[in-house]
Design a protein around this motif. Structure first.
Motif, PDB file in Angstrom:
ATOM      1  N   ALA A 101       0.837  -1.181   0.000  1.00  0.00           N
ATOM      2  CA  ALA A 101       0.000   0.000   0.000  1.00  0.00           C
ATOM      3  C   ALA A 101       0.875   1.235   0.000  1.00  0.00           C
ATOM      4  O   ALA A 101       1.829   1.328   0.748  1.00  0.00           O
ATOM      5  N   VAL A 128      -0.498   4.238   0.479  1.00  0.00           N
ATOM      6  CA  VAL A 128      -1.050   4.836   1.663  1.00  0.00           C
ATOM      7  C   VAL A 128      -0.909   3.714   2.685  1.00  0.00           C
ATOM      8  O   VAL A 128      -1.808   2.960   2.927  1.00  0.00           O
ATOM      9  N   PHE A 149      -3.072   2.797  -8.916  1.00  0.00           N
ATOM     10  CA  PHE A 149      -3.910   3.994  -8.760  1.00  0.00           C
ATOM     11  C   PHE A 149      -4.663   4.282 -10.057  1.00  0.00           C
ATOM     12  O   PHE A 149      -5.824   4.652 -10.051  1.00  0.00           O
ATOM     13  N   GLN A 158      -5.038  -5.037  -4.200  1.00  0.00           N
ATOM     14  CA  GLN A 158      -4.281  -5.535  -3.055  1.00  0.00           C
ATOM     15  C   GLN A 158      -3.731  -4.378  -2.225  1.00  0.00           C
ATOM     16  O   GLN A 158      -3.741  -4.424  -1.010  1.00  0.00           O
ATOM     17  N   SER A 159      -3.273  -3.323  -2.914  1.00  0.00           N
ATOM     18  CA  SER A 159      -2.748  -2.166  -2.192  1.00  0.00           C
ATOM     19  C   SER A 159      -3.865  -1.181  -1.851  1.00  0.00           C
ATOM     20  O   SER A 159      -3.603  -0.132  -1.320  1.00  0.00           O
ATOM     21  N   TYR A 160      -5.083  -1.523  -2.203  1.00  0.00           N
ATOM     22  CA  TYR A 160      -6.284  -0.677  -2.077  1.00  0.00           C
ATOM     23  C   TYR A 160      -6.318   0.457  -3.088  1.00  0.00           C
ATOM     24  O   TYR A 160      -7.386   0.888  -3.490  1.00  0.00           O
ATOM     25  N   ALA A 161      -5.122   0.983  -3.463  1.00  0.00           N
ATOM     26  CA  ALA A 161      -5.057   2.066  -4.451  1.00  0.00           C
ATOM     27  C   ALA A 161      -6.016   3.197  -4.111  1.00  0.00           C
ATOM     28  O   ALA A 161      -6.743   3.695  -4.952  1.00  0.00           O
ATOM     29  N   ILE A 162      -5.991   3.608  -2.854  1.00  0.00           N
ATOM     30  CA  ILE A 162      -6.789   4.765  -2.434  1.00  0.00           C
ATOM     31  C   ILE A 162      -6.057   6.008  -2.928  1.00  0.00           C
ATOM     32  O   ILE A 162      -4.888   6.188  -2.628  1.00  0.00           O
ATOM     33  N   TRP A 163      -6.747   6.848  -3.694  1.00  0.00           N
ATOM     34  CA  TRP A 163      -6.075   8.032  -4.251  1.00  0.00           C
ATOM     35  C   TRP A 163      -5.756   9.025  -3.143  1.00  0.00           C
ATOM     36  O   TRP A 163      -6.675   9.564  -2.504  1.00  0.00           O
ATOM     37  N   PRO A 164      -4.472   9.274  -2.921  1.00  0.00           N
ATOM     38  CA  PRO A 164      -4.095  10.091  -1.762  1.00  0.00           C
ATOM     39  C   PRO A 164      -4.448  11.569  -1.922  1.00  0.00           C
ATOM     40  O   PRO A 164      -4.441  12.296  -0.952  1.00  0.00           O
ATOM     41  N   MET A 221      -7.287  12.744  -2.841  1.00  0.00           N
ATOM     42  CA  MET A 221      -8.718  12.996  -2.668  1.00  0.00           C
ATOM     43  C   MET A 221      -9.097  12.597  -1.245  1.00  0.00           C
ATOM     44  O   MET A 221      -8.458  11.729  -0.651  1.00  0.00           O
ATOM     45  N   THR A 265      -5.342   9.850   3.221  1.00  0.00           N
ATOM     46  CA  THR A 265      -4.068   9.397   3.779  1.00  0.00           C
ATOM     47  C   THR A 265      -4.149   9.183   5.287  1.00  0.00           C
ATOM     48  O   THR A 265      -3.275   8.589   5.878  1.00  0.00           O
ATOM     49  N   SER A 270      -6.712   4.207   8.767  1.00  0.00           N
ATOM     50  CA  SER A 270      -5.999   3.002   9.186  1.00  0.00           C
ATOM     51  C   SER A 270      -6.138   1.941   8.093  1.00  0.00           C
ATOM     52  O   SER A 270      -6.918   2.098   7.155  1.00  0.00           O
ATOM     53  N   GLY A 271      -5.402   0.854   8.224  1.00  0.00           N
ATOM     54  CA  GLY A 271      -5.443  -0.204   7.219  1.00  0.00           C
ATOM     55  C   GLY A 271      -6.855  -0.731   7.001  1.00  0.00           C
ATOM     56  O   GLY A 271      -7.318  -0.890   5.871  1.00  0.00           O
ATOM     57  N   GLN A 328      -9.000   1.846   5.220  1.00  0.00           N
ATOM     58  CA  GLN A 328      -8.674   1.917   3.794  1.00  0.00           C
ATOM     59  C   GLN A 328      -9.360   0.798   3.035  1.00  0.00           C
ATOM     60  O   GLN A 328      -9.861   0.983   1.931  1.00  0.00           O
ATOM     61  N   ASN A 335      -2.987  -7.297   3.424  1.00  0.00           N
ATOM     62  CA  ASN A 335      -2.233  -6.191   4.004  1.00  0.00           C
ATOM     63  C   ASN A 335      -2.660  -5.855   5.425  1.00  0.00           C
ATOM     64  O   ASN A 335      -2.228  -4.855   5.975  1.00  0.00           O
TER      65      ASN A 335
END
Lengths: 604, 368
Positions: A10, A12, A220, B92-98, B100, B143, B146-147, B150, B174
């Motif tokens: 991750a 983030v 992303f 897998q990494s969640y790909a949360i747009w940091p 926004m 950002t 927490s895990g 997310q 994760n």
């Protein structure tokens, strides 16, 4: 086979649970341990404090010293920092004149325009090369950096040869067809200076942009694509925000460097009567007769100084938050390559156009000019007058050989000094436990970025005049010192970026394993930074050899370098000699850039 | 709902110039509303299969259809890009747009289509955030999560468009152990509640067994077995599946007697005959192994006489106390076998012991 998906973490990231624990291990409590361990623990902190203090003093002297000389000089009646008395007359003289305000306005347009040109071209090119299936992208990745071998000075001369209304290749060729050449295409103008200066900034911008583009975690963008966004939307709403900090910092750097850029204005602006600040500073410092106007140029420079402070604040604000997007830990992503489809040929044309404008055309123009005794466009009738005479002149000239020796010596000195100081400073900034110490060193090392080369030259003259005990004026040492200070910000930044990609825990592990500070730097940081250091060494060498503004300011006696010799050939009308020297210089720089590109090549 | 037909994909191998098969004839169908898991070791092709369904990767051949619409067909040259497939995906990494905040992350899929009014978007985002219990965090920067948060956010973003198909790429890997258990039951509850057809990729057998309606076990780019969790666990059809899911004892054996009407046959092992069931291909295979799971071995100091119960004699070699049970390593002849005992009944190392196994718990598998 090893898909990026399998190795992603991750960005983030979930809170690193182990960080505090690791820190605690790095500086263990005094336990009944072996004697050596206890000794090391006690020694560690004073070493650090001493290192930081020494660094701060050294950087302060190198970067604040020249600035102080200029600012103090501007308040002295004779314009020199160690003169007597105080006055505002210099400012009143400069800023009561309407012409100075015209200069300021023009300079602003010139700087903003050339930065915009550079960024638009650089963003387009690096995106096409890094993220699309552009035909021959591996080749172009190297090719777009080759123009680094075409310093602004040469680029300006070459474009003057191409577009000059009286002797240019294009106007003379078009004359029989369309008669008078349209005035808006005249290179000797403000748009002309903006165009050439912008073109000259492109390689540096690409160098800064490409890593940022590669560092974006592809998931992303994939997430946005899955979320129904079109490719255009993915670019503007997800990719571009990730690049924004980088784009703003590039713009800031270009604006700060550009405000007193002198190479392009010297070649195009002076004959074109374009009123620019850098030309005015140069005129005041090198009058045809009488004493230089130290006070006036110091006052002009002090105005630039204000702009520089603003720029540095912006730059720091932007880059401070850059870490938020960065994925630290040396993750190499397989970038997401989009298919261009039918657009691949227009895209290829675009990249080709740039390579032509930035390197092929300049080289051909200079090469042609070096072969004919006097320049007058391209004409078949000139073909039988082609000779290598100019090359003979140059290679038998004692002055040219001295200048080449000087240039190499200066570059070598600058590289050595910057590798050491860049590493130590970059490391201290990245790994400092104290935020204040990190901030202080960072600001100090960034200051020269806001000092345009021309102003640096002026400042060093002031300093060399002031400190006469060290007879440095008129020697290559003064120019080397100028290059060293001028390239310090980039060197420190490159080292910082390299270090940020190395997980701090790797160094902490070395500390736990019993290594001291110097050992950690030499055995852990240095080997891991090898690619960065090679890139840095070549960058500094190339930029030192092609540098013009500082060298021309400090030129006096026997310290002329290749770029200043070349300019004096050009200025005195020996265009074939200037062109011949330019061709040789380009070949040399091309070779260095090619070596650099080969060493840092991306494995696809 | 989802139909995947004969997917093939290979990459050129950089080391020897040959090619590596990543997907080898992968086919399966998933009925609407079910939870389907792709389970396998890392590098087995499960992620490639999922990314092919999403359209992030293109197979060399085969076809994929979602909800009756063909989104990929190698032979007919059909490829629908990811943004035109009706899917939601959690990376897998969640790909949360940091760049926004929480609200904007979820609103993004609705905004980019440009067809919804902002009031509608607000309503739907709020509903999605409520579903994952993040309704109070809408304005928080992404950002600062927490895990676990997310992960919920990534789920909300995938579900807000009410997709036909939900793709989950190792979404629990994760998280730390405790949170993983919580999120696992949460995920199951959510999927049941929303009723969306779900494809789940994992290498963790516990997750797969606990969550799935159906499991496809993948190895080296090919599906080796598809079935309900219980049947995959209890009736593995190959050595790979038997050892990859849970732990087991494998005893080399030869066929002694074909299964009769009750499905029970006999296999000859180094320690004597074993009454056991035979996997489909085991009867015809040149060699077989008998798989016996440790929890299916009953240990007793005295022999238990009962028809149909296999019995070996051995000695306790090692005892490992693991809290809720005791693991024994038992020496039978020259073979070491693992068995599980209750904490109440203790056997000592070196003690003679009897191992009892029901014929239905012994499974003969093809040897290779």
């Amino acid at each position: 086979m090893a898909r990026p998906t399998e190795q992603r973490t991750a960005s983030v990231s979930p809170p690193a649970v182990s960080t505090t624990a690791t820190r605690a291990f790095a500086r263990p409590e005094p336990a009944p341990a072996r004697r050596g361990q206890i000794k090391r623990r006690i020694r560690l902190r004073p070493t650090r404090i001493l290192l930081f203090a020494l660094l701060a003093i050294l950087l302060g002297f190198l970067t604040l010293g020249p600035l102080a000389a200029v600012v103090i000089g501007s308040f002295r009646p004779d314009g020199l920092p160690f003169g007597e008395g105080w006055t505002f007359d210099n400012y009143i003289e400069v800023w009561s004149s309407h012409y100075s305000w015209v200069l300021a306005g023009n300079t602003l347009v010139f700087t903003a325009g050339s930065s915009a040109v550079a960024i638009v071209i650089a963003l387009t090119l690096s995106w096409l090369i890094e993220r699309t299936d552009l035909p021959g992208r591996a080749l172009f990745r190297a090719a777009v950096l080759m123009p680094m071998a075409t310093p602004p000075l040469l680029l300006a001369i070459a474009w003057a040869l191409v577009l000059s209304p009286t002797i240019g290749i294009v106007p003379l060729a078009l004359k029989p067809l369309i008669g008078a050449f349209p005035s808006w295409l005249d290179i000797y103008s403000l748009p002309g200076t903006i165009f050439v200066q912008g073109l000259a900034y492109v390689p540096t911008s690409i160098l800064m942009l490409s890593p940022a583009i590669r560092a974006i975690d592809p998931s992303f963008e994939e997430a946005a694509l899955v979320a129904r966004a079109t490719r255009v939307q993915v670019f503007f709403r997800v990719a571009l925000p990730f690049l924004t900090p980088t784009l703003i910092s590039i713009a800031t750097i270009l604006m700060m460097v550009g405000v007193l850029a002198f190479d392009v204005p010297a070649v195009i602006g002076i004959p074109g009567n374009v009123p620019l600040m850098s030309i005015e500073v140069f005129r005041r410092m090198t009058p045809p007769s009488g004493l230089p106007d130290y006070g006036g140029s110091a006052a002009l420079n002090s105005a630039v100084f204000v702009l520089m402070v603003v720029g540095l604040v912006v730059y720091r604000r932007v880059t401070r938050h850059a870490g938020r997007y960065a994925t630290v830990g040396g993750k190499a992503y397989r970038p997401r390559i989009s298919k261009l489809g039918a657009w691949r040929w227009p895209a290829l044309g675009l990249v080709g156009l740039y390579v032509a404008a930035a390197i092929v055309l300049p080289f051909l123009a200079l090469f042609w000019a070096s072969l004919i005794p006097y320049f007058g466009g391209f004409d078949a009738s000139l073909l039988n007058r082609v000779s290598l005479g100019a090359y003979h002149d140059i290679l038998t000239s004692h002055g040219v050989w001295t200048a080449a020796g000087n240039a190499l010596a200066i570059a070598g000195l600058a590289v050595l000094a910057l590798l050491v100081l860049g590493l130590v400073t970059g490391w201290a900034i990245v790994r400092a436990k104290s935020r204040a110490a990190s901030l202080l060193l960072d600001v100090l090392s960034m200051i020269p970025m806001g000092v345009p080369p021309l102003m640096m030259g002026v400042a060093l003259i002031f300093l060399a005049f002031g400190i006469r005990i060290v007879p440095i004026y008129g020697t290559i040492w003064l120019i080397a010192l100028g290059h060293f200070i001028a390239f310090l910000p980039v060197s420190t930044r490159m080292m910082q970026v390299g270090l940020m990609q190395i997980n701090g825990e790797l160094e902490e592990a070395a500390a736990v394993a019993g290594a001291n500070l110097v050992q950690t730097l030499l055995r852990i940081a240095t080997p891991l930074l090898r690619p960065t250091m090679i890139a840095l060494a070549i960058w500094v060498a190339v930029h030192s050899i092609r540098e013009f503004s500082i060298a021309v300011m400090l030129q006096s006696g026997h310290n002329s370098v290749l770029s200043t010799v070349l300019y004096s050939f050009w200025e005195t009308g020996s265009s074939s000699q200037a062109a011949a020297l330019a061709v040789l210089l380009m070949a040399m720089l091309c070779l260095m850039v090619a070596v650099s590109a080969y060493l840092s090549r991306q494995k696809d | 709902m989802l139909s995947v037909r004969t997917l093939h994909k290979s990459f050129a191998s950089p080391s020897d110039g040959g090619s590596v098969k990543v997907l080898d004839d992968v086919s399966f169908t998933v009925p609407a509303g079910s939870f389907f898991t792709l389970l396998g070791p890392s590098g087995c092709g499960k992620t490639t299969t999922m990314r092919s369904i999403a359209g992030l990767e293109t197979p060399d051949d085969g076809s994929i259809s979602i909800g009756g619409i063909t989104v990929f067909d190698g032979a007919r040259g059909i490829y629908v890009p990811p943004n035109k497939r009706q899917i939601g995906m959690v990376f897998q990494s969640y790909a949360i747009w940091p760049h926004m905040d929480v609200f904007d992350n979820v609103a993004f899929p609705l905004k980019v289509t440009g067809k919804l009014k902002s009031a509608d978007i607000r309503r739907r985002v709020e509903r999605a955030l409520e579903t994952v219990q993040l309704e109070t965090l809408g304005n928080r920067p992404a950002t600062r999560l927490s895990g676990g948060q997310q992960q919920r956010l990534a789920l909300a973003r995938a579900l807000v468009v009410e997709p036909d198909l939900l793709l989950l790429d190792e979404p629990l890997s994760n998280l730390d152990a405790q949170l993983r258990d919580t999120m696992r039951s949460e995920l199951r509850r959510l999927q049941r509640e929303v009723g969306v057809t779900t494809i789940f990729v994992t290498h963790d057998q516990t997750e797969a067994l606990a969550l799935s309606d159906q499991i496809a076990v993948i190895n080296k780019g090919a599906i080796v077995q598809i079935g309900e969790p219980q049947s995959v666990y209890e009736r593995p059809q190959s050595r790979f599946v038997a050892t990859f899911l849970g732990s087991t004892n494998l005893l080399p054996a030869t066929l002694a007697e074909r299964p009769g009407a009750d499905g029970i046959g006999r296999a000859e092992t180094a320690h004597g005959h074993l009454a056991c069931v035979f996997a489909e291909d085991a009867e015809r295979a040149p060699s077989t192994v008998v798989s016996i799971r440790p929890e299916n071995i009953l240990l007793a100091a005295q022999p238990v006489e009962q028809p149909g119960l296999n019995r070996f004699g051995g000695t306790i070699h090692e005892r490992v106390y693991v809290g809720d049970s005791v693991e024994y390593i038992v020496k039978v002849g020259e073979t070491l076998m693992r068995a599980r005992g209750t904490p109440h009944e203790r056997f000592n190392e070196g003690q003679a012991i009897q191992l009892h196994m029901r014929a239905h718990d012994c499974l003969a598998l093809p040897g290779e």
